[in-house]
Motif scaffolding. Sequence first.
Motif, PDB file in Angstrom:
ATOM      1  N   VAL A 160      -3.631  95.660 -10.061  1.00  0.00           N
ATOM      2  CA  VAL A 160      -5.062  95.600 -10.356  1.00  0.00           C
ATOM      3  C   VAL A 160      -5.510  94.143 -10.343  1.00  0.00           C
ATOM      4  N   MET A 161      -6.727  93.895  -9.812  1.00  0.00           N
ATOM      5  CA  MET A 161      -7.269  92.541  -9.776  1.00  0.00           C
ATOM      6  C   MET A 161      -8.679  92.536 -10.338  1.00  0.00           C
ATOM      7  N   PHE A 162      -8.980  91.540 -11.158  1.00  0.00           N
ATOM      8  CA  PHE A 162     -10.303  91.392 -11.752  1.00  0.00           C
ATOM      9  C   PHE A 162     -10.897  90.043 -11.363  1.00  0.00           C
ATOM     10  N   HIS A 163     -12.169  90.060 -10.958  1.00  0.00           N
ATOM     11  CA  HIS A 163     -12.930  88.833 -10.698  1.00  0.00           C
ATOM     12  C   HIS A 163     -13.920  88.697 -11.848  1.00  0.00           C
ATOM     13  N   ARG A 164     -13.678  87.753 -12.714  1.00  0.00           N
ATOM     14  CA  ARG A 164     -14.352  87.708 -14.015  1.00  0.00           C
ATOM     15  C   ARG A 164     -15.662  86.933 -13.983  1.00  0.00           C
ATOM     16  N   PRO A 165     -16.521  87.187 -14.992  1.00  0.00           N
ATOM     17  CA  PRO A 165     -17.632  86.260 -15.232  1.00  0.00           C
ATOM     18  C   PRO A 165     -17.103  84.855 -15.488  1.00  0.00           C
ATOM     19  N   ILE A 166     -17.988  83.877 -15.401  1.00  0.00           N
ATOM     20  CA  ILE A 166     -17.577  82.487 -15.545  1.00  0.00           C
ATOM     21  C   ILE A 166     -16.955  82.218 -16.918  1.00  0.00           C
ATOM     22  N   ILE A 167     -15.909  81.414 -16.921  1.00  0.00           N
ATOM     23  CA  ILE A 167     -15.363  80.863 -18.163  1.00  0.00           C
ATOM     24  C   ILE A 167     -15.745  79.399 -18.156  1.00  0.00           C
ATOM     25  N   SER A 168     -16.781  79.076 -18.888  1.00  0.00           N
ATOM     26  CA  SER A 168     -17.408  77.766 -18.808  1.00  0.00           C
ATOM     27  C   SER A 168     -16.641  76.716 -19.601  1.00  0.00           C
ATOM     28  N   LEU A 169     -16.556  75.516 -19.000  1.00  0.00           N
ATOM     29  CA  LEU A 169     -16.013  74.348 -19.692  1.00  0.00           C
ATOM     30  C   LEU A 169     -17.110  73.302 -19.872  1.00  0.00           C
ATOM     31  N   GLY A 170     -18.370  73.757 -19.816  1.00  0.00           N
ATOM     32  CA  GLY A 170     -19.504  72.846 -19.929  1.00  0.00           C
ATOM     33  C   GLY A 170     -20.491  73.069 -18.807  1.00  0.00           C
ATOM     34  N   ALA A 171     -21.393  72.126 -18.624  1.00  0.00           N
ATOM     35  CA  ALA A 171     -22.491  72.308 -17.679  1.00  0.00           C
ATOM     36  C   ALA A 171     -22.039  72.373 -16.227  1.00  0.00           C
ATOM     37  N   SER A 172     -20.928  71.742 -15.872  1.00  0.00           N
ATOM     38  CA  SER A 172     -20.562  71.653 -14.460  1.00  0.00           C
ATOM     39  C   SER A 172     -19.090  71.939 -14.186  1.00  0.00           C
ATOM     40  N   GLN A 173     -18.375  72.525 -15.140  1.00  0.00           N
ATOM     41  CA  GLN A 173     -16.974  72.840 -14.934  1.00  0.00           C
ATOM     42  C   GLN A 173     -16.631  74.216 -15.492  1.00  0.00           C
ATOM     43  N   SER A 174     -15.628  74.848 -14.881  1.00  0.00           N
ATOM     44  CA  SER A 174     -15.187  76.178 -15.266  1.00  0.00           C
ATOM     45  C   SER A 174     -13.687  76.265 -15.063  1.00  0.00           C
ATOM     46  N   SER A 175     -13.035  77.172 -15.777  1.00  0.00           N
ATOM     47  CA  SER A 175     -11.600  77.373 -15.589  1.00  0.00           C
ATOM     48  C   SER A 175     -11.301  78.487 -14.593  1.00  0.00           C
ATOM     49  N   ASN A 176     -12.340  79.104 -13.993  1.00  0.00           N
ATOM     50  CA  ASN A 176     -12.065  80.141 -12.995  1.00  0.00           C
ATOM     51  C   ASN A 176     -12.998  80.108 -11.781  1.00  0.00           C
ATOM     52  N   TRP A 177     -14.104  79.344 -11.803  1.00  0.00           N
ATOM     53  CA  TRP A 177     -15.054  79.312 -10.695  1.00  0.00           C
ATOM     54  C   TRP A 177     -15.208  77.912 -10.108  1.00  0.00           C
ATOM     55  N   SER A 178     -15.452  77.872  -8.795  1.00  0.00           N
ATOM     56  CA  SER A 178     -15.933  76.675  -8.116  1.00  0.00           C
ATOM     57  C   SER A 178     -17.008  77.112  -7.134  1.00  0.00           C
ATOM     58  N   GLY A 179     -18.146  76.419  -7.124  1.00  0.00           N
ATOM     59  CA  GLY A 179     -19.226  76.794  -6.218  1.00  0.00           C
ATOM     60  C   GLY A 179     -20.577  76.479  -6.816  1.00  0.00           C
ATOM     61  N   TYR A 180     -21.536  77.378  -6.579  1.00  0.00           N
ATOM     62  CA  TYR A 180     -22.901  77.182  -7.081  1.00  0.00           C
ATOM     63  C   TYR A 180     -23.362  78.404  -7.863  1.00  0.00           C
ATOM     64  N   ASN A 181     -24.089  78.143  -8.958  1.00  0.00           N
ATOM     65  CA  ASN A 181     -24.578  79.170  -9.878  1.00  0.00           C
ATOM     66  C   ASN A 181     -26.019  78.853 -10.245  1.00  0.00           C
ATOM     67  N   GLN A 182     -26.902  79.840 -10.100  1.00  0.00           N
ATOM     68  CA  GLN A 182     -28.280  79.702 -10.555  1.00  0.00           C
ATOM     69  C   GLN A 182     -28.537  80.696 -11.689  1.00  0.00           C
TER      70      GLN A 182
END
Length: 270
Positions: free
Chosen positions: A27-49
């Motif tokens: 099984v594979m899950f693509h999760r909501p963002i895990i935010s590390l602040g305004a411009s960093q995440s522990s699971n996403w890279s890209g653009y978010n509006q």
Amino acid sequence: MRRIAAAATIALATLLPAGGSPAGPAVMFHRPIISLGASQSSNWSGYNQGTLEQGGKLFGSVSATWTVPMATRHRPNEAEYSSSWIGVGGGCVDAGCTVTDSTLIQTGTEQDVAKSGKASYSAWWEVIPLPSIQVTGMTIRAGDRMSASVAEATPGSNVWTIKLRDVTNGGSFAMTVPYDSTHLTAEWIVETPVVIGSGGGVTVGPLPNLTTVHFDGARTNGGNAGLKQSEAIQLVDPTSGQVLATPSAPDARANGFNDCTYATTCRALR
């Protein structure tokens, strides 16, 4: 009852080993963002509006094209996983990412590498909180150009059509599902997914080496997304602080960007 129950019936009836990885995840899950602040995440890279960052805008559709990257092993004897996708929900609602969203409807491609070093590629769709569903009947290869959209059929209906097309070889997929989205965010992302193996073990990532992921033609609600540098998100290892992936600045049309793995900078699209 939430409409996600209906989507769950569809998804569970067709559940397959997600991602098609040679490492054999169950099984594979693509999760909501895990935010590390305004411009960093522990699971996403890209653009978010997000709706607050966009002055109250709600998102009824998102679309883009991207190039499936070639995946190679980053470390010896390690199974590694990555996803490229677009979606509605799951991101940062405000510019500082102090508020995030728990809903997410999305579609994308998987780029994984087995311990042996063999790469595999596949297409999938997902509605949180369910696991991803592999798209059967589509052959995905590194270098293929993908076109995708997630769009609400009628504003406020919470009935969504997911479309994914391989522009390179002509393969395509479409699915209409009911889903209670908040409509609060839209995004274009490279991710390290969560993988639950057939034996029950849980793996987050790790990220393989990827050739540059080219996102282009980003749109929301039928119009140019108007991407801004302030909406960019780096993927960072939360333990070591190592930058794992970095998006470039937006291109001149503000609807495209590059994403580079294991890099602190990334050259923009021309």
